[in-house]
Design an enzyme around this catalytic site. Structure first.
Site, PDB file in Angstrom:
ATOM      1  NE  ARG A   1      64.687  -2.043 -39.397  1.00 41.74           N
ATOM      2  CZ  ARG A   1      64.620  -2.089 -40.724  1.00 41.74           C
ATOM      3  NH1 ARG A   1      63.464  -2.247 -41.326  1.00 41.74           N
ATOM      4  NH2 ARG A   1      65.715  -1.975 -41.450  1.00 41.74           N
TER       5      ARG A   1
ATOM      6  CG  HIS B   1      60.959  -7.079 -44.315  1.00 44.21           C
ATOM      7  ND1 HIS B   1      61.663  -7.177 -43.146  1.00 44.21           N
ATOM      8  CD2 HIS B   1      61.340  -5.895 -44.880  1.00 44.21           C
ATOM      9  CE1 HIS B   1      62.444  -6.121 -42.995  1.00 44.21           C
ATOM     10  NE2 HIS B   1      62.254  -5.326 -44.045  1.00 44.21           N
TER      11      HIS B   1
END
Length: 308
Positions: free
Chosen positions: A223, A271
């Site tokens: 994250r 991502h």
């Protein structure tokens, strides 16, 4: 009894997911969230991903489960309209993808692949050590962390791990909350897989990045909020970091003018480290939906106090 399930995710996911779900659960009636004729009070369960058309979950008064399509649930767990049980996605394909991503970048760092510029220079003095002489530290020893550790262990790396629980993992020296600084000080290659929670936000700040060995690499597919962006840039400029591979960010997509894009010692990936694939994730979702409808324990239920 037919199970009525709302598919509450962005439109582009419907063509990928609906055929697989229909094949696995022919007794399930799958309806789209943008269907105006759907009565929220008739929905038994919700398959959910952020960015879809549903934000207010309060009308779904009989829904027994919200099944997330994402492993991370920080974008839904704080939703004040969420009163239904929430399950995160623990998908074997997602875990495998994360392990392959982390292993590939770990090997690139370990072998020093970027040192061999194709410029006619014979750099015979850059032979790397064997894997069993290199320590890789994994922050976060949940499902993803254990999958990454298993693949790296097969190559022979020395593995250290950090987790809030301190639970033992085969082949990994796991350290609990009091051992974070020790785990960082040994991390020649650091892999962050921690979730986004109030306790982890900004965890990798200037002081903690300064604990890393000189020349360390950071791989962050966990994250973006765990990392202090300014502290990262400082650690790359003044040490100890040699390179950072970043797959997650505080703002996504990463703005075109962000300094990460042009920094010579940062690699940005968009991502893609761990995607949820319908063929491996749909069976998990269907199993959980059936459990919820039958009143049986749901797998991977989120603890809302912990945030994961």
């Amino acid at each position: 009894m037919t199970m009525r399930v709302l598919f509450a995710a962005r439109d582009g996911l419907w063509p990928e997911w609906s055929p697989v779900l229909a094949r696995l659960a022919p007794d399930m009636e799958l309806v789209r969230a943008d269907d105006a004729a759907v009565d929220p009070a008739s929905i038994d369960a919700i398959i959910y991903a952020p960015g879809g058309p549903v934000e207010d979950l309060s009308p779904f008064v009989i829904a027994r489960l919200v099944q997330s399509l994402w492993a991370g649930v920080e974008r839904i767990v704080t939703n004040p309209t969420l009163t239904q049980p929430l399950a995160r996605m623990v998908d074997p394909g997602l875990a495998r993808g994360m392990a392959e991503y982390c292993t590939g970048w770990t090997l690139r760092a370990h072998l020093g692949m970027d040192a061999y510029a194709q410029d006619g220079m014979w750099r015979h003095d850059l032979t790397p050590p064997l894997a069993d002489r290199r320590t890789v530290t994994i922050l976060g020893m949940g499902e993803l962390g254990r999958s990454v550790a298993a693949m790296l262990r097969g190559i022979g790396f020395r593995l250290a791990g950090f987790s809030a629980s301190g639970r033992a993992v085969e082949g990994v020296e796991v350290m609990g909350p009091a051992g974070l600084d020790q785990a960082l000080s040994r991390a020649e290659i650091l892999i962050n897989l921690l979730p986004d929670t109030p306790r982890t936000r900004g965890l990798l700040d200037r002081a903690r990045l300064a604990l890393l060995p000189q020349g360390a690499w950071l791989i962050n597919p966990g994250r973006g909020t765990v990392l202090d962006d300014d502290a990262l840039l400082a650690a790359l400029e003044r040490g100890p970091l040699a390179h950072a591979v970043l797959d997650v960010f505080r703002t996504e997509p990463l703005p075109r003018d962000h300094p990460f894009w042009t920094h010579p010692r940062i690699t940005v990936t968009p991502h893609i480290a761990a995607e949820t694939r319908p063929e491996t994730a749909a069976p998990v979702a269907v199993e959980n939906l059936r459990r919820a409808m039958a009143g049986r324990p749901v797998l991977h239920l989120v603890d809302r106090h912990k945030g994961y």
